[in-house]
Design an enzyme around this catalytic site. Structure first.
Site, PDB file in Angstrom:
ATOM      1  N   ASN A   9      16.448  -1.905  -1.368  1.00 34.93           N
ATOM      2  CA  ASN A   9      15.283  -1.110  -1.307  1.00 34.93           C
ATOM      3  C   ASN A   9      15.503   0.103  -0.326  1.00 34.93           C
ATOM      4  O   ASN A   9      15.239   0.056   0.882  1.00 34.93           O
ATOM      5  CB  ASN A   9      14.126  -1.698  -0.840  1.00 34.93           C
ATOM      6  CG  ASN A   9      12.821  -1.107  -1.279  1.00 34.93           C
ATOM      7  OD1 ASN A   9      12.844   0.089  -1.601  1.00 34.93           O
ATOM      8  ND2 ASN A   9      11.631  -1.727  -1.316  1.00 34.93           N
ATOM      9  N   ARG A  81      16.515  -1.186  -6.137  1.00 32.18           N
ATOM     10  CA  ARG A  81      14.833  -0.819  -6.366  1.00 32.18           C
ATOM     11  C   ARG A  81      14.621   0.578  -6.488  1.00 32.18           C
ATOM     12  O   ARG A  81      15.144   1.465  -5.571  1.00 32.18           O
ATOM     13  CB  ARG A  81      14.013  -1.361  -5.473  1.00 32.18           C
ATOM     14  CG  ARG A  81      12.660  -1.112  -5.992  1.00 32.18           C
ATOM     15  CD  ARG A  81      11.542  -1.453  -4.767  1.00 32.18           C
ATOM     16  NE  ARG A  81      10.515  -1.120  -5.417  1.00 32.18           N
ATOM     17  CZ  ARG A  81       9.256  -0.758  -4.417  1.00 32.18           C
ATOM     18  NH1 ARG A  81       9.253  -0.710  -3.237  1.00 32.18           N
ATOM     19  NH2 ARG A  81       7.959  -0.509  -5.013  1.00 32.18           N
ATOM     20  N   HIS A 170       4.956  -0.934  -8.955  1.00 29.33           N
ATOM     21  CA  HIS A 170       4.895  -2.107  -8.778  1.00 29.33           C
ATOM     22  C   HIS A 170       5.070  -2.984  -9.906  1.00 29.33           C
ATOM     23  O   HIS A 170       4.772  -4.267  -9.876  1.00 29.33           O
ATOM     24  CB  HIS A 170       3.592  -2.527  -8.098  1.00 29.33           C
ATOM     25  CG  HIS A 170       3.394  -1.892  -6.849  1.00 29.33           C
ATOM     26  ND1 HIS A 170       1.934  -1.722  -6.324  1.00 29.33           N
ATOM     27  CD2 HIS A 170       4.163  -1.632  -5.734  1.00 29.33           C
ATOM     28  CE1 HIS A 170       2.136  -1.164  -5.267  1.00 29.33           C
ATOM     29  NE2 HIS A 170       3.262  -1.106  -4.660  1.00 29.33           N
ATOM     30  N   ARG A 231      -2.444   5.984   1.419  1.00 29.66           N
ATOM     31  CA  ARG A 231      -2.807   6.757   0.395  1.00 29.66           C
ATOM     32  C   ARG A 231      -4.367   6.574  -0.331  1.00 29.66           C
ATOM     33  O   ARG A 231      -4.958   5.658  -0.087  1.00 29.66           O
ATOM     34  CB  ARG A 231      -1.806   6.284  -0.887  1.00 29.66           C
ATOM     35  CG  ARG A 231      -0.177   6.687  -0.689  1.00 29.66           C
ATOM     36  CD  ARG A 231       0.371   6.359  -1.716  1.00 29.66           C
ATOM     37  NE  ARG A 231       1.553   5.507  -1.066  1.00 29.66           N
ATOM     38  CZ  ARG A 231       2.381   4.489  -1.880  1.00 29.66           C
ATOM     39  NH1 ARG A 231       1.620   4.183  -3.211  1.00 29.66           N
ATOM     40  NH2 ARG A 231       2.862   3.736  -1.422  1.00 29.66           N
ATOM     41  N   GLU A 374       9.825  -9.728  -5.338  1.00 34.85           N
ATOM     42  CA  GLU A 374      10.298  -8.676  -6.105  1.00 34.85           C
ATOM     43  C   GLU A 374      12.002  -8.674  -5.799  1.00 34.85           C
ATOM     44  O   GLU A 374      12.686  -8.353  -6.959  1.00 34.85           O
ATOM     45  CB  GLU A 374       9.854  -7.112  -5.378  1.00 34.85           C
ATOM     46  CG  GLU A 374       8.413  -6.933  -6.066  1.00 34.85           C
ATOM     47  CD  GLU A 374       7.638  -5.826  -5.009  1.00 34.85           C
ATOM     48  OE1 GLU A 374       7.482  -6.081  -3.823  1.00 34.85           O
ATOM     49  OE2 GLU A 374       7.450  -4.836  -5.670  1.00 34.85           O
TER      50      GLU A 374
END
Ligand code: ADP
Length: 388
Positions: A9, A81, A170, A231, A374
């Protein structure tokens, strides 16, 4: 040794890595190389990592230091990813030059995420040229969102010309967790209506019917929806035009503010929920407001998704905050008994790590905590694509 998948990732300043055996689910190794490109004080003892090439070298060094040679690992694939797959990349895809060019074309849609992912892919392909590299997209699960949920009510010609739609992110986590929820309950996935709340540094919600997503909170970019660590989540688009016109802020200034200096950090000064909690305990009103805004937004989304679904058989919390913060789970779902949603306080407060039920036995809505994984989901996606 069973074959394994190296999952990478690659972000702008870090590369997270793990080596996973897709069949057994075993995590053979994992770690992170961070501070890529940062100036490091030569006296600090920290190792400088000049760029992504040096970071991938550092991954192999760290694996070797843990006793894992490339021969022993017998990698079946490297899984990457990739945050944004745009309109066309929505299946795990074996990477070749054409796929890299396609991901590159999507950089304007994900300027913070896709360029470092491409760097990671290019460097890893050079380092491991004989192993297949597979890109797994965070947007993929939401590719078939119903049009009513995927469409922004803006000028349709502009939207079509610029590929503007709600992509969702996601997705690997929402898919994995919703499948795990069905497995945990021992019922077929296609019988369940679910809400999944992925609450980490980034945060998103989804509504899933029979294993297919029908709503999700992130949109064209990962900025829409819930309040996150740094965010903003939803803001009136008028805030952006107002700041541009009146405060003289550039598009880059506004984007940086919304991405990095907003959310819980922007309101409460802390990103990490444990630190935010400590600030609240000192009586800090800004930290309290940050928490209140976070919970209010989360509850609004839960309410909206209940209306979208009609009724939710399962609500699942996952990711760093969702898995660990019992107070967030309690505050998100308090007062919803009329909707069949209740928590068992004792179960909710348990510090257990594994997948677990936190609603009372027999409650109309089953509330679960399920650790996301993940890396495993990406490793399994790689194994599947290679098996054809
Ligand atoms: P990312 O989006 O970076 O993958 P994670 O899913 O790892 O994020 O979640 C990270 C966040 O989880 C941290 O910022 C922190 O707020 C929260 N977190 C982790 N552990 C705990 C804990 N024990 N209690 C409360 N919050 C926690």
């Amino acid at each position: 040794m069973t074959r394994s998948v190296l999952v990478l990732n690659s972000g702008s300043s870090s590369v997270k890595y793990s080596v996973v055996q897709p069949d057994s689910g075993a995590m053979v190794a994992d770690g992170m190389i961070d501070r890529i490109g940062e100036d490091i004080d030569p006296g600090s003892g920290d190792k400088s990592v000049a760029d992504h090439a040096a970071a991938i070298d550092a991954v192999f060094e760290a694996l070797a230091a843990d006793g894992h040679s490339l021969e022993d690992l017998d990698l079946a694939a490297v899984g990457h990813r990739v945050v944004h797959g745009g309109p066309n990349l929505f299946r795990p895809t074996v990477v070749d030059d054409t796929v890299i060019a396609q991901i590159e074309e999507l950089a304007p849609l994900a300027p913070l995420h896709n360029p470092p992912a491409i760097l990671g892919i290019e460097v890893a392909r050079r380092a491991l040229p004989d192993v297949p590299h597979v890109a797994v997209f965070d947007t993929a699960f939401f590719h078939d969102l119903p049009a009513a949920a995927a469409t922004y009510a803006i000028d349709r010609d502009v939207a079509s010309r610029w590929h503007i739609r709600r992509y969702g992110f996601h997705g690997t986590s929402h898919q994995y967790v919703s499948e795990q929820a069905a497995a945990f309950l021992g019922v077929p996935l296609d019988t369940l209506s679910q809400i999944v709340l992925h609450l980490g540094n980034g945060a998103s919600a989804s509504a899933i019917v029979g294993g297919r997503p029908v709503e999700t909170s992130m949109g064209l970019t990962p900025m829409e929806g819930l309040v996150m660590g740094t965010r903003s989540g939803d803001v009136d688009p008028g805030v952006i035009t107002y700041l541009s016109r009146t405060a003289g802020m550039s598009v880059e200034d506004i984007e940086t503010m919304l991405n990095r200096r907003s959310g819980v950090r922007g309101l409460g000064g802390e990103v990490d929920f444990r630190a935010l909690r400590r600030q609240i305990e000192t009586g800090d009103p800004a930290a309290q407001l940050a928490y209140d805004v976070y919970i209010h937004r989360l509850r609004k989304y839960i309410g909206a998704y209940l209306a979208v679904l009609g009724t939710a058989g399962v609500i699942t919390f996952t990711a760093g905050i969702g898995e660990n913060d019992a107070a967030v789970r309690r505050d998100a779902l308090s007062g919803l008994t009329a909707f069949g949603i209740e928590l068992d306080e004792h179960l909710n407060d348990s510090p257990a790590r594994a997948a677990r039920r936190i609603s009372p036995e027999g409650a109309p809505t089953t509330v679960l905590v399920i650790p996301t994984n993940e890396e495993l989901a990406i490793a399994r996606a790689c194994a599947q694509v290679l098996a054809g």
